[in-house]
Design a protein around this motif. Structure first.
Motif, PDB file in Angstrom:
ATOM      1  N   ALA A  14       1.052  -1.329   0.060  1.00  0.00           N
ATOM      2  CA  ALA A  14       0.173  -0.147   0.055  1.00  0.00           C
ATOM      3  C   ALA A  14       0.920   1.204   0.054  1.00  0.00           C
ATOM      4  O   ALA A  14       0.623   2.376  -0.593  1.00  0.00           O
ATOM      5  N   LEU A  15       2.006   1.223   0.666  1.00  0.00           N
ATOM      6  CA  LEU A  15       2.955   2.207   0.728  1.00  0.00           C
ATOM      7  C   LEU A  15       3.988   2.498  -0.691  1.00  0.00           C
ATOM      8  O   LEU A  15       4.134   3.524  -0.802  1.00  0.00           O
ATOM      9  N   VAL A  16       4.259   1.429  -1.045  1.00  0.00           N
ATOM     10  CA  VAL A  16       5.462   1.313  -2.242  1.00  0.00           C
ATOM     11  C   VAL A  16       4.744   1.266  -3.456  1.00  0.00           C
ATOM     12  O   VAL A  16       3.951   0.439  -3.980  1.00  0.00           O
ATOM     13  N   LYS A  17       4.746   2.395  -4.080  1.00  0.00           N
ATOM     14  CA  LYS A  17       4.209   2.072  -5.734  1.00  0.00           C
ATOM     15  C   LYS A  17       5.130   1.547  -6.824  1.00  0.00           C
ATOM     16  O   LYS A  17       6.394   1.561  -6.701  1.00  0.00           O
ATOM     17  N   LYS A  18       4.395   0.624  -7.678  1.00  0.00           N
ATOM     18  CA  LYS A  18       5.272   0.136  -8.486  1.00  0.00           C
ATOM     19  C   LYS A  18       4.984   0.348  -9.998  1.00  0.00           C
ATOM     20  O   LYS A  18       3.879   0.713 -10.398  1.00  0.00           O
ATOM     21  N   ALA A  34      17.837   4.300  -7.975  1.00  0.00           N
ATOM     22  CA  ALA A  34      18.484   4.783  -6.919  1.00  0.00           C
ATOM     23  C   ALA A  34      17.825   6.087  -6.404  1.00  0.00           C
ATOM     24  O   ALA A  34      17.571   6.120  -5.140  1.00  0.00           O
ATOM     25  N   ILE A  35      17.355   6.571  -7.245  1.00  0.00           N
ATOM     26  CA  ILE A  35      16.499   8.102  -6.986  1.00  0.00           C
ATOM     27  C   ILE A  35      15.204   7.809  -6.420  1.00  0.00           C
ATOM     28  O   ILE A  35      14.780   8.288  -5.484  1.00  0.00           O
ATOM     29  N   LEU A  36      14.466   6.811  -7.296  1.00  0.00           N
ATOM     30  CA  LEU A  36      13.055   6.873  -6.774  1.00  0.00           C
ATOM     31  C   LEU A  36      12.774   5.736  -5.745  1.00  0.00           C
ATOM     32  O   LEU A  36      11.927   5.914  -4.857  1.00  0.00           O
ATOM     33  N   SER A  37      13.955   4.884  -5.149  1.00  0.00           N
ATOM     34  CA  SER A  37      13.907   4.017  -3.850  1.00  0.00           C
ATOM     35  C   SER A  37      13.853   4.894  -2.651  1.00  0.00           C
ATOM     36  O   SER A  37      13.891   4.330  -1.701  1.00  0.00           O
ATOM     37  N   SER A  38      14.619   6.124  -2.905  1.00  0.00           N
ATOM     38  CA  SER A  38      14.968   6.721  -1.813  1.00  0.00           C
ATOM     39  C   SER A  38      13.972   7.489  -1.161  1.00  0.00           C
ATOM     40  O   SER A  38      12.987   7.639  -1.948  1.00  0.00           O
ATOM     41  N   GLY A  39      13.990   8.342   0.026  1.00  0.00           N
ATOM     42  CA  GLY A  39      12.870   9.321   0.415  1.00  0.00           C
ATOM     43  C   GLY A  39      11.701   8.695   0.983  1.00  0.00           C
ATOM     44  O   GLY A  39      11.769   7.212   1.399  1.00  0.00           O
ATOM     45  N   ALA A  40      10.913   9.446   1.429  1.00  0.00           N
ATOM     46  CA  ALA A  40       9.654   9.086   2.192  1.00  0.00           C
ATOM     47  C   ALA A  40       8.810   8.123   1.589  1.00  0.00           C
ATOM     48  O   ALA A  40       8.029   7.415   2.146  1.00  0.00           O
ATOM     49  N   HIS A  41       8.475   8.413   0.317  1.00  0.00           N
ATOM     50  CA  HIS A  41       7.405   7.870  -0.534  1.00  0.00           C
ATOM     51  C   HIS A  41       8.401   7.168  -1.687  1.00  0.00           C
ATOM     52  O   HIS A  41       8.237   7.321  -3.034  1.00  0.00           O
ATOM     53  N   ALA A 190      13.696  15.724 -13.354  1.00  0.00           N
ATOM     54  CA  ALA A 190      12.485  15.451 -13.809  1.00  0.00           C
ATOM     55  C   ALA A 190      11.867  14.182 -12.987  1.00  0.00           C
ATOM     56  O   ALA A 190      10.585  14.298 -13.073  1.00  0.00           O
ATOM     57  N   LEU A 191      12.517  13.374 -12.410  1.00  0.00           N
ATOM     58  CA  LEU A 191      12.057  12.495 -11.363  1.00  0.00           C
ATOM     59  C   LEU A 191      11.315  13.136 -10.300  1.00  0.00           C
ATOM     60  O   LEU A 191      10.387  12.386  -9.796  1.00  0.00           O
ATOM     61  N   GLU A 192      11.579  14.105  -9.736  1.00  0.00           N
ATOM     62  CA  GLU A 192      10.921  14.738  -8.563  1.00  0.00           C
ATOM     63  C   GLU A 192       9.686  15.063  -9.045  1.00  0.00           C
ATOM     64  O   GLU A 192       8.626  14.956  -8.209  1.00  0.00           O
ATOM     65  N   LYS A 193       9.360  15.755 -10.189  1.00  0.00           N
ATOM     66  CA  LYS A 193       8.158  15.997 -10.642  1.00  0.00           C
ATOM     67  C   LYS A 193       7.275  14.789 -10.989  1.00  0.00           C
ATOM     68  O   LYS A 193       5.927  14.807 -10.499  1.00  0.00           O
ATOM     69  N   LEU A 194       7.868  13.609 -11.533  1.00  0.00           N
ATOM     70  CA  LEU A 194       6.968  12.415 -11.888  1.00  0.00           C
ATOM     71  C   LEU A 194       6.951  11.853 -10.498  1.00  0.00           C
ATOM     72  O   LEU A 194       5.662  11.389 -10.513  1.00  0.00           O
ATOM     73  N   ARG A 195       7.611  11.977  -9.505  1.00  0.00           N
ATOM     74  CA  ARG A 195       7.487  11.249  -8.278  1.00  0.00           C
ATOM     75  C   ARG A 195       6.004  11.823  -7.650  1.00  0.00           C
ATOM     76  O   ARG A 195       5.019  11.145  -7.119  1.00  0.00           O
ATOM     77  N   ALA A 196       5.987  13.252  -7.805  1.00  0.00           N
ATOM     78  CA  ALA A 196       4.872  14.194  -7.290  1.00  0.00           C
ATOM     79  C   ALA A 196       3.767  13.611  -7.750  1.00  0.00           C
ATOM     80  O   ALA A 196       2.495  13.498  -7.133  1.00  0.00           O
ATOM     81  N   TYR A 197       3.721  13.510  -9.211  1.00  0.00           N
ATOM     82  CA  TYR A 197       2.471  13.120  -9.855  1.00  0.00           C
ATOM     83  C   TYR A 197       2.184  11.823  -9.225  1.00  0.00           C
ATOM     84  O   TYR A 197       0.811  11.551  -9.393  1.00  0.00           O
ATOM     85  N   LEU A 198       2.837  10.639  -9.622  1.00  0.00           N
ATOM     86  CA  LEU A 198       2.604   9.370  -9.105  1.00  0.00           C
ATOM     87  C   LEU A 198       1.997   9.330  -7.610  1.00  0.00           C
ATOM     88  O   LEU A 198       1.068   8.379  -7.337  1.00  0.00           O
ATOM     89  N   GLN A 199       2.573  10.028  -6.669  1.00  0.00           N
ATOM     90  CA  GLN A 199       1.967  10.135  -5.425  1.00  0.00           C
ATOM     91  C   GLN A 199       0.732  10.747  -5.369  1.00  0.00           C
ATOM     92  O   GLN A 199      -0.054  10.405  -4.234  1.00  0.00           O
ATOM     93  N   SER A 200       0.417  11.518  -6.392  1.00  0.00           N
ATOM     94  CA  SER A 200      -1.067  12.173  -6.186  1.00  0.00           C
ATOM     95  C   SER A 200      -2.090  11.051  -6.587  1.00  0.00           C
ATOM     96  O   SER A 200      -3.262  11.395  -6.367  1.00  0.00           O
ATOM     97  N   PHE A 201      -1.632   9.741  -6.919  1.00  0.00           N
ATOM     98  CA  PHE A 201      -2.849   8.855  -7.412  1.00  0.00           C
ATOM     99  C   PHE A 201      -3.378   8.214  -6.141  1.00  0.00           C
ATOM    100  O   PHE A 201      -2.601   8.168  -5.124  1.00  0.00           O
TER     101      PHE A 201
END
Ligand SMILES: O=c1nc[nH]c2c1ncn2[C@H]1C[C@H](O)[C@@H](COP(=O)(O)OP(=O)(O)OP(=O)(O)O)O1
Ligand SMILES: [Mg+2]
Length: 204
Positions: A14-18, A34-41, A190-201
């Motif tokens: 539920a916490l980790v998006k794939k 490396a970039i997407l696996s780090s951080g709070a989400h 670019a990945l910071e923007k993509l991450r924010a978008y995916l996190q909004s789902f």
């Protein structure tokens, strides 16, 4: 009663998006993971190594066409990424065609291209594209890092890393340790923007 390990794994999913990332480039994949696996989400990458034919056009047209084709092949949601290296003296060329220029000319040839011009300013541009599936229009997320094209320094592991020096760093991408590159690169922006978008789902 579910076992603790089952609870943990359902909380985890539920916490980790794939998401499927379609690329033929192992170095890109390493950095994106490396970039997407780090951080709070964290976002987990399910990699698909497909060599997608690339069209000619602007960085955005190239990125959209690549992602459309990937979603069609996978018949599902996916991300793709296109990287451009742009020379100010050439109004942004080679841009999305940097792969062919690098393959044919090497680091030295890229440097020679700018001999006789008054500026060696360059920028790295990363365009991620997300498609929700074969019938959806891809959405783009861009990141740009400005710098200078320099004679190669550092290990030649990843593309033009040895001849791109981001402004104010004194190091080429190739001379940086991976964490430093990933903290300021075109790709991480670019990945910071993509991450924010995916996190909004909404969570499924
Ligand atoms: O951070 C980077 N640092 C140095 N070089 C880089 C970087 N990122 C991409 N590159 C190189 C790979 C290729 O020579 C060209 C982009 O072409 P591009 O079509 O986006 O990549 P690709 O064909 O290798 O992989 P893909 O299957 O994802 O399209 O610049
Ligand atoms: Mg490519």
């Amino acid at each position: 009663m579910p076992k603790i390990s089952e609870c943990t794994s359902s909380i985890y999913s539920a916490l980790v998006k794939k998401i499927a990332f379609v690329t033929g480039n192992a170095n890109k994949l390493r950095e994106v993971k490396a970039i997407l696996s780090s951080g709070a989400h964290p976002i987990e990458i399910d990699s698909q190594s497909l060599d997608i034919p690339e069209v000619q056009g602007s960085t955005q047209e190239v990125a959209i066409a690549k992602c459309r084709m990937a979603a069609k092949l996978l018949q599902g949601p996916c991300i793709t990424e296109d990287t451009a290296l742009c020379f100010e003296a050439m109004n942004g060329l080679p841009g999305p065609y940097i792969k062919d220029f690098l393959a044919k000319l090497g680091h030295e040839g890229l440097n020679k291209m700018l001999d006789g011009f008054s500026t060696r300013a360059a920028w790295a541009l990363c365009t991620f594209a997300y498609s929700a599936g074969p019938d959806s229009e891809p959405i783009l997320f861009e990141g740009r890092t400005d710098g200078t094209l320099v004679p190669a320094r550092g290990p030649a592991v990843f593309g033009w890393d040895p001849c791109f020096e981001p402004l104010g760093t004194g190091q080429t991408y190739a001379e940086m340790d991976p964490a430093r590159k990933n903290s300021l690169s075109h790709r991480c922006k670019a990945l910071e923007k993509l991450r924010a978008y995916l996190q909004s789902f909404p969570q499924e």
